[in-house]
Design a protein around this motif. Structure first.
Motif, mmCIF file in Angstrom:
data_model
loop_
_atom_site.group_PDB
_atom_site.id
_atom_site.type_symbol
_atom_site.label_atom_id
_atom_site.label_comp_id
_atom_site.label_asym_id
_atom_site.label_seq_id
_atom_site.Cartn_x
_atom_site.Cartn_y
_atom_site.Cartn_z
ATOM 1 N N ARG A 1 0.812 -1.220 0.000
ATOM 2 C CA ARG A 1 0.000 0.000 0.000
ATOM 3 C C ARG A 1 0.843 1.266 0.000
ATOM 4 N N ARG A 2 2.056 1.161 0.436
ATOM 5 C CA ARG A 2 2.940 2.305 0.349
ATOM 6 C C ARG A 2 4.342 1.816 0.009
ATOM 7 N N PRO A 3 5.178 2.691 -0.505
ATOM 8 C CA PRO A 3 6.523 2.252 -0.895
ATOM 9 C C PRO A 3 7.362 1.873 0.314
ATOM 10 N N VAL A 4 8.430 1.159 0.043
ATOM 11 C CA VAL A 4 9.383 0.726 1.057
ATOM 12 C C VAL A 4 10.711 1.415 0.785
ATOM 13 N N LEU A 5 11.347 1.912 1.836
ATOM 14 C CA LEU A 5 12.670 2.504 1.689
ATOM 15 C C LEU A 5 13.721 1.408 1.766
ATOM 16 N N ILE A 6 14.521 1.301 0.709
ATOM 17 C CA ILE A 6 15.536 0.264 0.618
ATOM 18 C C ILE A 6 16.744 0.666 1.456
ATOM 19 N N GLU A 7 17.257 -0.287 2.246
ATOM 20 C CA GLU A 7 18.348 0.039 3.168
ATOM 21 C C GLU A 7 19.721 -0.401 2.670
ATOM 22 N N ALA A 8 19.786 -1.100 1.556
ATOM 23 C CA ALA A 8 21.073 -1.589 1.056
ATOM 24 C C ALA A 8 21.041 -1.572 -0.461
ATOM 25 N N ASP A 9 22.155 -1.953 -1.076
ATOM 26 C CA ASP A 9 22.228 -2.058 -2.532
ATOM 27 C C ASP A 9 21.522 -3.332 -2.991
ATOM 28 N N HIS A 10 20.780 -3.224 -4.106
ATOM 29 C CA HIS A 10 20.051 -4.363 -4.633
ATOM 30 C C HIS A 10 20.136 -4.395 -6.157
ATOM 31 N N LEU A 11 20.069 -5.592 -6.690
ATOM 32 C CA LEU A 11 19.777 -5.823 -8.098
ATOM 33 C C LEU A 11 18.497 -6.644 -8.169
ATOM 34 N N ILE A 12 17.612 -6.294 -9.087
ATOM 35 C CA ILE A 12 16.379 -7.042 -9.286
ATOM 36 C C ILE A 12 16.339 -7.519 -10.728
ATOM 37 N N LEU A 13 16.263 -8.822 -10.918
ATOM 38 C CA LEU A 13 16.118 -9.405 -12.255
ATOM 39 C C LEU A 13 14.720 -9.999 -12.361
ATOM 40 N N VAL A 14 13.891 -9.402 -13.222
ATOM 41 C CA VAL A 14 12.524 -9.876 -13.403
ATOM 42 C C VAL A 14 12.544 -11.179 -14.191
ATOM 43 N N THR A 15 11.844 -12.185 -13.660
ATOM 44 C CA THR A 15 11.820 -13.511 -14.289
ATOM 45 C C THR A 15 10.454 -13.893 -14.818
ATOM 46 N N GLY A 16 9.406 -13.189 -14.404
ATOM 47 C CA GLY A 16 8.072 -13.523 -14.872
ATOM 48 C C GLY A 16 7.109 -12.370 -14.677
ATOM 49 N N GLY A 17 6.125 -12.294 -15.564
ATOM 50 C CA GLY A 17 5.118 -11.246 -15.477
ATOM 51 C C GLY A 17 5.476 -10.027 -16.310
ATOM 52 N N HIS A 18 4.465 -9.215 -16.553
ATOM 53 C CA HIS A 18 4.632 -7.959 -17.274
ATOM 54 C C HIS A 18 3.916 -6.860 -16.494
ATOM 55 N N GLY A 19 4.538 -5.714 -16.372
ATOM 56 C CA GLY A 19 3.929 -4.605 -15.650
ATOM 57 C C GLY A 19 4.949 -3.563 -15.316
ATOM 58 N N THR A 20 4.814 -2.976 -14.139
ATOM 59 C CA THR A 20 5.744 -1.923 -13.715
ATOM 60 C C THR A 20 6.169 -2.166 -12.279
ATOM 61 N N LEU A 21 7.336 -1.662 -11.961
ATOM 62 C CA LEU A 21 7.828 -1.569 -10.593
ATOM 63 C C LEU A 21 8.145 -0.097 -10.361
ATOM 64 N N LEU B 1 7.685 11.153 3.241
ATOM 65 C CA LEU B 1 6.256 11.361 3.405
ATOM 66 C C LEU B 1 5.455 10.126 3.011
ATOM 67 N N ALA B 2 5.874 9.457 1.949
ATOM 68 C CA ALA B 2 5.110 8.316 1.440
ATOM 69 C C ALA B 2 5.416 7.019 2.175
ATOM 70 N N ALA B 3 6.655 6.849 2.638
ATOM 71 C CA ALA B 3 7.080 5.548 3.152
ATOM 72 C C ALA B 3 7.215 5.491 4.666
ATOM 73 N N THR B 4 7.069 6.629 5.356
ATOM 74 C CA THR B 4 7.215 6.632 6.811
ATOM 75 C C THR B 4 6.040 7.371 7.449
ATOM 76 N N ASP B 5 5.951 7.243 8.762
ATOM 77 C CA ASP B 5 4.931 7.959 9.534
ATOM 78 C C ASP B 5 5.517 9.156 10.279
ATOM 79 N N GLU B 6 6.711 9.567 9.912
ATOM 80 C CA GLU B 6 7.338 10.708 10.570
ATOM 81 C C GLU B 6 6.464 11.953 10.429
ATOM 82 N N PRO B 7 6.314 12.739 11.489
ATOM 83 C CA PRO B 7 5.557 13.989 11.373
ATOM 84 C C PRO B 7 6.152 14.905 10.302
#
Length: 292
Positions: A37-57, A230-236
């Motif tokens: 429902r809301r984005p996630v803040l990534i805490e480290a370096d990542h590679l993502i290789l899509v293996t199935g499906g069509h759409g958007t990230l 604003l989108a990924a946390t509840d910080e005031p």
């Protein structure tokens, strides 16, 4: 070695991370909320290789088209949200994983569609890394994983189209300095002093690479961080403003509204699901070439 062109199957349980933090995951492991429902803040370096499906990230509020063979490079602090049903292999590594190796992960394209021999080679290397993350332990295993990751990143770097030149190098230096200091200053003069060049030089470099001024590049980076929080946390909202160098909430509100087109509260209410202004982008080295 994994057979050519076939990706090693993911395991049900995530393997334990190595001391260098190299780990194989799935997209579901990135977000605690299955509905995203809301984005996630990534805490480290990542590679993502899509293996199935069509759409958007969605990465930093930008929907990126994905299909099998799409490779995404994520950096610490970015906001990520899965908007479609996609299957993917995710590789994560810690800050020390590449220490002492002649590889710069910042040269890896942020979004590329692998094809032909490039796709086959990358799939083979990702597959072997997934297998070895499960099997290899101890100092020798650590060294193997580090070298495999370095080779993979170098191969991905070669899929891009580097842009060289004085302006490009200057822009890249500015981007790196902005990443360290955007919370403390938005003055182009401060960055010019630290980099040992003139304001005119920074502005010329930014205009040549992005079509925007150095001041716009800096302000866009601050606005992006505000959107992430604003989108990924509840910080005031007031605390987010202070974190970004705005002691007065009204000043933060004016800045954010000018850059994004909504007040901070209105943006948060949308969950960050509003279209980004065309001119807001994360400052990045010019050779992070997107290939669709």
């Amino acid at each position: 070695m994994v057979s050519s062109g076939q990706l090693a199957p993911a395991t049900d349980a995530c393997p334990a991370p190595t001391s260098t933090g190299i780990r194989s995951l799935t997209l579901g492991d990135l977000g605690p909320d299955p509905a995203w429902r809301r984005p996630v803040l990534i805490e480290a370096d990542h590679l993502i290789l899509v293996t199935g499906g069509h759409g958007t990230l969605e990465v930093d509020f930008r929907p990126l088209p994905c299909r099998p063979g799409t490779m995404l490079r994520l950096r610490p602090g970015q906001a990520v949200r899965r908007t479609d049903a996609l299957d993917a292999v995710v590789l994560r590594w810690g800050a020390v994983a590449l220490h002492g190796l002649d590889v710069d992960p910042d040269t890896v394209p942020t979004h590329t569609q692998l094809v032909g021999e490039d796709e086959e080679a990358v799939i083979n290397e990702v597959s072997q890394l997934v297998v070895d993350c499960r099997r290899q332990r101890g100092p020798a295993g650590e060294s193997l994983l580090r070298l495999q990751l370095a080779v993979l990143l170098l191969r991905l770097t070669l899929t891009g189209a580097p842009v060289n030149g004085t302006d490009s190098r200057t822009f890249r230096r500015l981007c790196r300095d902005v990443e360290h200091h955007y919370r403390y200053t938005r003055r182009v003069e401060d960055y010019a002093d630290r980099l040992g060049c003139s304001v005119r030089t920074l502005t010329r470099a930014c205009l040549a690479v992005t079509g925007r001024s150095a001041k716009q590049v800096i302000d866009e980076r601050v606005a992006l961080q505000a959107r992430r929080m604003l989108a990924a946390t509840d910080e005031p909202i007031a605390r987010i403003g202070r974190y970004l160098g705005f002691p007065e909430p009204t000043n933060f509100g004016r800045f954010f509204s000018r850059e994004v087109g909504l007040s901070p509260g209105a943006f948060r209410a949308t969950g960050g699901r509003v279209a980004a202004p065309a001119r807001i982008t994360r400052p990045r080295p010019p050779h992070w070439t997107d290939r669709a």
